[in-house]
Design a protein around this motif. Sequence first.
Motif, PDB file in Angstrom:
ATOM      1  N   GLU A  71       0.826  -1.208   0.000  1.00 11.44           N
ATOM      2  CA  GLU A  71       0.000   0.000   0.000  1.00 11.44           C
ATOM      3  C   GLU A  71       0.861   1.259   0.000  1.00 11.44           C
ATOM      4  O   GLU A  71       0.621   2.210  -0.748  1.00 11.44           O
ATOM      5  N   ILE A  72       1.891   1.266   0.856  1.00  9.33           N
ATOM      6  CA  ILE A  72       2.791   2.426   0.947  1.00  9.33           C
ATOM      7  C   ILE A  72       3.612   2.571  -0.321  1.00  9.33           C
ATOM      8  O   ILE A  72       3.804   3.673  -0.842  1.00  9.33           O
ATOM      9  N   ALA A  73       4.094   1.443  -0.839  1.00 10.92           N
ATOM     10  CA  ALA A  73       4.971   1.462  -2.017  1.00 10.92           C
ATOM     11  C   ALA A  73       4.281   2.003  -3.259  1.00 10.92           C
ATOM     12  O   ALA A  73       4.943   2.500  -4.173  1.00 10.92           O
ATOM     13  N   ARG A  74       2.946   1.908  -3.298  1.00 11.59           N
ATOM     14  CA  ARG A  74       2.217   2.429  -4.472  1.00 11.59           C
ATOM     15  C   ARG A  74       2.461   3.921  -4.672  1.00 11.59           C
ATOM     16  O   ARG A  74       2.423   4.414  -5.791  1.00 11.59           O
ATOM     17  N   THR A  75       2.655   4.616  -3.582  1.00 12.42           N
ATOM     18  CA  THR A  75       2.833   6.066  -3.674  1.00 12.42           C
ATOM     19  C   THR A  75       4.257   6.523  -3.374  1.00 12.42           C
ATOM     20  O   THR A  75       4.684   7.569  -3.852  1.00 12.42           O
ATOM     21  N   ASN A  76       5.000   5.729  -2.565  1.00 13.06           N
ATOM     22  CA  ASN A  76       6.337   6.187  -2.202  1.00 13.06           C
ATOM     23  C   ASN A  76       7.207   5.001  -1.773  1.00 13.06           C
ATOM     24  O   ASN A  76       7.042   4.457  -0.685  1.00 13.06           O
ATOM     25  N   ILE A  77       8.155   4.612  -2.628  1.00 11.82           N
ATOM     26  CA  ILE A  77       9.042   3.485  -2.359  1.00 11.82           C
ATOM     27  C   ILE A  77       9.913   3.745  -1.128  1.00 11.82           C
ATOM     28  O   ILE A  77      10.140   2.850  -0.306  1.00 11.82           O
ATOM     29  N   THR A  78      10.392   4.970  -0.993  1.00 12.37           N
ATOM     30  CA  THR A  78      11.249   5.311   0.146  1.00 12.37           C
ATOM     31  C   THR A  78      10.518   5.107   1.462  1.00 12.37           C
ATOM     32  O   THR A  78      11.069   4.570   2.424  1.00 12.37           O
ATOM     33  N   HIS A  79       9.248   5.524   1.501  1.00 11.37           N
ATOM     34  CA  HIS A  79       8.464   5.347   2.726  1.00 11.37           C
ATOM     35  C   HIS A  79       8.219   3.872   3.026  1.00 11.37           C
ATOM     36  O   HIS A  79       8.161   3.464   4.182  1.00 11.37           O
ATOM     37  N   ALA A  80       8.095   3.071   1.973  1.00 11.52           N
ATOM     38  CA  ALA A  80       7.928   1.630   2.163  1.00 11.52           C
ATOM     39  C   ALA A  80       9.183   1.030   2.801  1.00 11.52           C
ATOM     40  O   ALA A  80       9.098   0.174   3.695  1.00 11.52           O
ATOM     41  N   ARG A  81      10.347   1.501   2.373  1.00 10.08           N
ATOM     42  CA  ARG A  81      11.600   1.033   2.972  1.00 10.08           C
ATOM     43  C   ARG A  81      11.721   1.476   4.425  1.00 10.08           C
ATOM     44  O   ARG A  81      12.200   0.722   5.279  1.00 10.08           O
ATOM     45  N   LEU A  82      11.304   2.692   4.711  1.00 13.43           N
ATOM     46  CA  LEU A  82      11.322   3.189   6.084  1.00 13.43           C
ATOM     47  C   LEU A  82      10.389   2.368   6.970  1.00 13.43           C
ATOM     48  O   LEU A  82      10.704   2.068   8.131  1.00 13.43           O
ATOM     49  N   TYR A  83       9.236   1.992   6.409  1.00 14.45           N
ATOM     50  CA  TYR A  83       8.287   1.157   7.153  1.00 14.45           C
ATOM     51  C   TYR A  83       8.913  -0.192   7.478  1.00 14.45           C
ATOM     52  O   TYR A  83       8.766  -0.710   8.601  1.00 14.45           O
ATOM     53  N   ILE A  84       9.619  -0.788   6.520  1.00  9.19           N
ATOM     54  CA  ILE A  84      10.264  -2.085   6.757  1.00  9.19           C
ATOM     55  C   ILE A  84      11.295  -1.967   7.877  1.00  9.19           C
ATOM     56  O   ILE A  84      11.358  -2.823   8.779  1.00  9.19           O
ATOM     57  N   ASP A  85      12.095  -0.889   7.866  1.00  8.92           N
ATOM     58  CA  ASP A  85      13.050  -0.664   8.956  1.00  8.92           C
ATOM     59  C   ASP A  85      12.332  -0.527  10.292  1.00  8.92           C
ATOM     60  O   ASP A  85      12.799  -1.032  11.317  1.00  8.92           O
ATOM     61  N   SER A  86      11.201   0.169  10.269  1.00  8.57           N
ATOM     62  CA  SER A  86      10.446   0.403  11.501  1.00  8.57           C
ATOM     63  C   SER A  86       9.832  -0.879  12.051  1.00  8.57           C
ATOM     64  O   SER A  86       9.848  -1.117  13.255  1.00  8.57           O
ATOM     65  N   ILE A  87       9.263  -1.701  11.162  1.00 11.01           N
ATOM     66  CA  ILE A  87       8.644  -2.943  11.641  1.00 11.01           C
ATOM     67  C   ILE A  87       9.702  -3.880  12.215  1.00 11.01           C
ATOM     68  O   ILE A  87       9.475  -4.584  13.195  1.00 11.01           O
ATOM     69  N   LYS A  88      10.906  -3.872  11.638  1.00 10.95           N
ATOM     70  CA  LYS A  88      12.004  -4.681  12.168  1.00 10.95           C
ATOM     71  C   LYS A  88      12.442  -4.203  13.547  1.00 10.95           C
ATOM     72  O   LYS A  88      12.890  -4.998  14.384  1.00 10.95           O
ATOM     73  N   ALA A  89      12.317  -2.902  13.781  1.00 17.74           N
ATOM     74  CA  ALA A  89      12.754  -2.313  15.055  1.00 17.74           C
ATOM     75  C   ALA A  89      11.648  -2.270  16.101  1.00 17.74           C
ATOM     76  O   ALA A  89      11.887  -1.896  17.252  1.00 17.74           O
ATOM     77  N   SER A  90      10.435  -2.661  15.722  1.00 14.46           N
ATOM     78  CA  SER A  90       9.301  -2.536  16.646  1.00 14.46           C
ATOM     79  C   SER A  90       9.316  -3.625  17.717  1.00 14.46           C
ATOM     80  O   SER A  90      10.018  -4.627  17.607  1.00 14.46           O
TER      81      SER A  90
END
Length: 247
Positions: A171-190
């Motif tokens: 869903e995030i990647a549809r509009t912004n790939i960078t934000h999708a990568r940031l989300y992946i980093d965040s979920i790993k750190a959660s």
Amino acid sequence: MMYLELKKRIPEPEEEMEGESAFQYFKAKYKPGRRSTSYSIVTKDIFKRIPLEKGKVLDIGCGYGALISHLHMIKPRLSFIGIDSSNFMIKTAKKYMSDKNILFVKARADKLPYKNGVFDLVVCKDTFHHFISPEKVLREMYRVTKKGGHIYITDLRRDSDMKIILSEINEIARTNITHARLYIDSIKASYTIGEMQQLFKKAKIKKYEIWNAKITKNFFKEYRVSRAKRLSATNFIKDRWIAVITK
């Protein structure tokens, strides 16, 4: 299909949101006059669980001021302060929220520049996984909260359903790939609930409730989620935990 190893928490890179990257993040997120579904949901949930008609509210990790702006819209008589460690975010919040009676301050969450027992409510949305010293942050949150006051924290959870996580990434990647990568980093750190309970124990916080957020039968109606926003709202809710601490 993408595979993510999420059994062990991986802290995010130690960096602040500054400069061009911060500007692009803000530009993609901020829409003048438009209310975000996630911030609206969290705002309604905060005041549903913690009725507050007067007093002071502190938003830790306020970013460009989105949550605190929504809180102010619902309860304009409350006094609001937002803190963030990013110079850019604080300057941006001051600029775009200048018409509101909100104070924005550059400060560290693990060393809050306030006396004991100042705030009736302390909130922290989607920021807790960023903190290098989470136990210190919890102690500071608790210290600046008034006796009888509350702390509301919500964040991503690493042990949520992988289908939800992948759906959110897409869903995030549809509009912004960078934000999708940031989300992946965040979920790993959660954190998981079990890990948060251990942090509460270390911080000597005993009076709290913590649970995985759920979509109840009347959720969409109660939180006024439109049909177009139901998928993103569902992913948002199922992707996180909520904690309410009472002092």
